[in-house]
Design a protein around this motif. Structure first.
Motif, PDB file in Angstrom:
ATOM      1  N   SER B   5      19.500  31.070  29.883  1.00 17.34           N
ATOM      2  CA  SER B   5      18.766  30.731  31.106  1.00 17.34           C
ATOM      3  C   SER B   5      18.493  29.236  31.163  1.00 17.34           C
ATOM      4  CB  SER B   5      17.450  31.498  31.141  1.00 17.34           C
ATOM      5  OG  SER B   5      17.710  32.867  31.055  1.00 17.34           O
ATOM      6  N   PHE B  33      36.263  33.583  49.757  1.00 17.12           N
ATOM      7  CA  PHE B  33      36.283  34.157  48.416  1.00 17.12           C
ATOM      8  C   PHE B  33      36.564  35.639  48.602  1.00 17.12           C
ATOM      9  CE2 PHE B  33      31.994  33.669  50.051  1.00 17.12           C
ATOM     10  CZ  PHE B  33      31.454  34.944  49.937  1.00 17.12           C
ATOM     11  N   ASP B  36      34.851  41.316  49.281  1.00 15.83           N
ATOM     12  CA  ASP B  36      34.414  42.647  48.846  1.00 15.83           C
ATOM     13  C   ASP B  36      33.258  42.562  47.852  1.00 15.83           C
ATOM     14  OD1 ASP B  36      36.058  44.306  50.318  1.00 15.83           O
ATOM     15  OD2 ASP B  36      37.635  44.363  48.809  1.00 15.83           O
ATOM     16  N   THR B  38      29.633  41.609  46.120  1.00 14.97           N
ATOM     17  CA  THR B  38      28.258  41.448  46.604  1.00 14.97           C
ATOM     18  C   THR B  38      27.631  40.184  46.022  1.00 14.97           C
ATOM     19  OG1 THR B  38      27.503  42.843  44.809  1.00 14.97           O
ATOM     20  CG2 THR B  38      27.852  43.902  46.933  1.00 14.97           C
ATOM     21  N   PHE B  39      28.345  39.540  45.115  1.00 15.43           N
ATOM     22  CA  PHE B  39      27.862  38.291  44.530  1.00 15.43           C
ATOM     23  C   PHE B  39      29.052  37.395  44.228  1.00 15.43           C
ATOM     24  CE2 PHE B  39      27.133  35.886  40.562  1.00 15.43           C
ATOM     25  CZ  PHE B  39      26.103  35.062  40.989  1.00 15.43           C
ATOM     26  N   ALA B  40      29.011  36.180  44.745  1.00 13.62           N
ATOM     27  CA  ALA B  40      30.102  35.244  44.462  1.00 13.62           C
ATOM     28  C   ALA B  40      29.537  33.839  44.437  1.00 13.62           C
ATOM     29  CB  ALA B  40      31.187  35.355  45.527  1.00 13.62           C
ATOM     30  N   VAL B  41      30.162  32.993  43.659  1.00 11.10           N
ATOM     31  CA  VAL B  41      29.766  31.588  43.565  1.00 11.10           C
ATOM     32  C   VAL B  41      30.968  30.736  43.940  1.00 11.10           C
ATOM     33  CG1 VAL B  41      29.186  29.748  41.917  1.00 11.10           C
ATOM     34  CG2 VAL B  41      28.005  31.955  41.789  1.00 11.10           C
ATOM     35  N   VAL B  42      30.714  29.690  44.719  1.00 12.21           N
ATOM     36  CA  VAL B  42      31.751  28.709  45.017  1.00 12.21           C
ATOM     37  C   VAL B  42      31.203  27.345  44.642  1.00 12.21           C
ATOM     38  CG1 VAL B  42      33.182  27.665  46.810  1.00 12.21           C
ATOM     39  CG2 VAL B  42      32.687  30.118  46.902  1.00 12.21           C
ATOM     40  N   ASP B  63      29.196  44.099  37.363  1.00  9.11           N
ATOM     41  CA  ASP B  63      28.859  42.824  36.732  1.00  9.11           C
ATOM     42  C   ASP B  63      29.557  42.620  35.384  1.00  9.11           C
ATOM     43  OD1 ASP B  63      27.463  44.740  35.461  1.00  9.11           O
ATOM     44  OD2 ASP B  63      25.553  43.689  35.416  1.00  9.11           O
ATOM     45  N   LEU B  66      30.291  38.988  34.746  1.00  6.75           N
ATOM     46  CA  LEU B  66      29.226  38.036  35.071  1.00  6.75           C
ATOM     47  C   LEU B  66      28.283  37.882  33.888  1.00  6.75           C
ATOM     48  CD1 LEU B  66      28.177  39.438  38.581  1.00  6.75           C
ATOM     49  CD2 LEU B  66      29.929  37.732  38.092  1.00  6.75           C
ATOM     50  N   SER B  67      27.865  36.658  33.642  1.00  7.02           N
ATOM     51  CA  SER B  67      26.805  36.438  32.660  1.00  7.02           C
ATOM     52  C   SER B  67      26.209  35.066  32.929  1.00  7.02           C
ATOM     53  CB  SER B  67      27.340  36.512  31.226  1.00  7.02           C
ATOM     54  OG  SER B  67      28.160  35.399  30.947  1.00  7.02           O
ATOM     55  N   LEU B  68      24.956  34.913  32.583  1.00  5.31           N
ATOM     56  CA  LEU B  68      24.316  33.608  32.759  1.00  5.31           C
ATOM     57  C   LEU B  68      25.053  32.543  31.963  1.00  5.31           C
ATOM     58  CD1 LEU B  68      20.491  34.350  32.546  1.00  5.31           C
ATOM     59  CD2 LEU B  68      21.790  33.692  34.555  1.00  5.31           C
ATOM     60  N   LEU B  71      28.340  31.460  33.499  1.00  7.93           N
ATOM     61  CA  LEU B  71      28.087  30.670  34.708  1.00  7.93           C
ATOM     62  C   LEU B  71      27.615  29.267  34.338  1.00  7.93           C
ATOM     63  CD1 LEU B  71      28.004  30.499  37.758  1.00  7.93           C
ATOM     64  CD2 LEU B  71      25.814  31.702  37.734  1.00  7.93           C
ATOM     65  N   CYS B 121      29.411  40.126  53.854  1.00  8.19           N
ATOM     66  CA  CYS B 121      30.715  39.580  53.437  1.00  8.19           C
ATOM     67  C   CYS B 121      31.852  40.544  53.787  1.00  8.19           C
ATOM     68  CB  CYS B 121      30.718  39.290  51.942  1.00  8.19           C
ATOM     69  SG  CYS B 121      29.530  38.024  51.455  1.00  8.19           S
ATOM     70  N   PRO B 245      35.276  47.808  49.472  1.00  4.61           N
ATOM     71  CA  PRO B 245      35.049  48.141  50.883  1.00  4.61           C
ATOM     72  C   PRO B 245      36.293  47.868  51.740  1.00  4.61           C
ATOM     73  CG  PRO B 245      33.211  46.846  50.023  1.00  4.61           C
ATOM     74  CD  PRO B 245      34.278  46.844  48.960  1.00  4.61           C
TER      75      PRO B 245
END
Lengths: 54, 355
Positions: B5, B33, B36, B38-42, B63, B66-68, B71, B121, B245
């Motif tokens: 964190s 991006f 589909d 629900t979480f994305a980073v650009v 997820d 995904l991990s802190l 990222l 999205c 989706p």
């Protein structure tokens, strides 16, 4: 200018259950155009999080 | 986890952070991006140049990639790239902004009196497909959006997402000479730091047989090679596609759906626990796709029937799998037989699969 102040973790926690709590506060903008202007002024990169809350 | 964190906070401090929960005002010519997710980073420059994308998921878990810490690593690793670019920027050609809310399909909904509180999205995919916006080659395999790197034989490390964790034997990655531990540097014309970067490049690589250049580092040595992709390289098992989706935008479609039964409900009907059984909760009798529900009703299907098999297949693992399989493997107007249970009796129904 719309600004929201959330901990990074609370922002990400909403994003995905596996992303956990952080301690410090990060300034979050809610308007991409405003954030781009600021990034241009500061010569900073943009960290854009897209979180669908469906 | 506290350390991760802290690392993320420190890394994010060098960025201007923006969090978007409604795509309505987002310029689709600027930011794209995998919609589909629900979480994305650009990560991008103010001029619209995208450095990297982050945020992907596998069929089993939302997820899993995904991990802190991964990222935080991305934010740190992308910073030198930004600084180098910012010294000599080459802005993308300026185009008229295209906010998502101005998509014709959404405008038609608004004109018909529908209130759109939030542009999700995934609704962008639906709205764009309705009007044939952003078709690429028209190749039928382009429905296999954002292919998983495993499609080319690459299993990537969850934490260091440009590091190859494993290579599938006899895959394009294996043939190209890649090994576990190799660090991907570039795929096509893009620098790779994340799983999502790889997916983006694969998504934008043509369907059908093709060659995709790749460079990588092994120990201290950099090498280049090619991924030789076969004609059907984008295709995947519909079970792996079921979470998307995007499947709802595809045709043909059965015209009905509902929840699968649990073991107790199946037992009451005399069905084995592993048997696929889906209670028909709805027939699509509304909106522009009402013809699909009418076709199912015309075949004799009724609400509360229990679907046991469709086109000879009865091993669907979920309702989503059923829908993905129909849409990805069947043809519109194909004659299909399906079996339903009604009042303790099996009935065979037939119809032409609606488009």
């Amino acid at each position: 200018m719309t600004r929201i102040s959330l901990t990074l973790a609370s922002t990400l926690l909403l994003a995905a259950p596996g992303l956990l709590e952080a301690q410090k506060s990060v300034e979050w903008h809610a308007d991409l155009a405003v954030a781009r202007e600021l990034a241009a002024k500061r010569h900073a990169p943009l960290f854009a999080v897209f979180r669908c809350e469906r | 986890m506290g350390r991760s964190s802290d690392d993320l906070d420190r890394a994010a401090a060098d960025y201007v952070c923006v969090r978007i929960t409604d795509m309505a005002a987002v310029d689709l010519g600027l930011v794209r991006f995998d919609f589909d997710l629900t979480f994305a980073v650009v990560l991008m420059h103010a001029d619209g140049t995208v450095y990297h994308r982050y945020g992907s998921r596998g069929p089993a878990s939302a997820d899993g990639y995904l991990s802190l810490s991964s990222l935080a690593r991305l934010l740190t690793d992308a910073l030198p790239e930004h600084r180098a670019y910012d010294r000599d920027p080459k802005p993308p050609r300026a185009e008229e902004p295209r906010p998502a809310i101005e998509l014709p399909a959404l405008q038609r909904r608004i004109a018909s009196g529908q209130k759109i509180d939030c542009v999700h999205c995934h609704t962008i995919n639906d709205a764009e497909r309705k009007d044939g916006i952003r078709p690429q080659s028209g190749h039928p395999d382009e429905v296999y959006v954002f292919p998983d790197p495993e499609r080319v034989g690459l299993t990537l490390d969850r934490e260091q997402q440009n590091v190859v964790a494993a290579v599938t034997p006899d895959s394009p990655a294996a043939t190209a000479g890649l090994r576990a531990g190799d660090v991907l540097l570039q795929l096509g014309n893009a620098r790779i730091l994340t799983f999502a970067d790889v997916q983006w490049q694969l998504h934008n690589t043509r369907s059908g047989q093709t060659v995709l250049p790749l460079s990588f580092r092994r120990e201290d040595e950099e090498s280049s090679t090619n991924l030789l992709l076969a004609a059907d390289w984008k295709r995947c098992d519909p079970a792996d596609y079921a979470w998307r989706p995007y499947k709802w935008t595809l045709s043909p479609a059965p015209g009905f759906g509902g929840p699968t039964l649990d073991a107790e409900q199946k037992a009451k009907l005399g069905l084995a626990p592993e048997q696929f059984a889906m209670r028909v909760r709805y027939l699509v009798t509304w909106g522009e796709r009402a013809h699909r529900g009418r076709a199912a009703a015309g075949a004799g299907l009724e609400q509360c029937d229990v679907l046991l098999s469709f086109a000879g297949k009865s091993d669907f693992t979920s309702t989503a799998h059923f829908h993905a399989w129909v849409r990805l493997t069947r043809k519109a107007d194909e004659e299909v037989e399906f079996v339903v249970l009604r009042g303790g009796e099996c009935r065979r129904l037939r119809y032409r699969l609606p488009r």
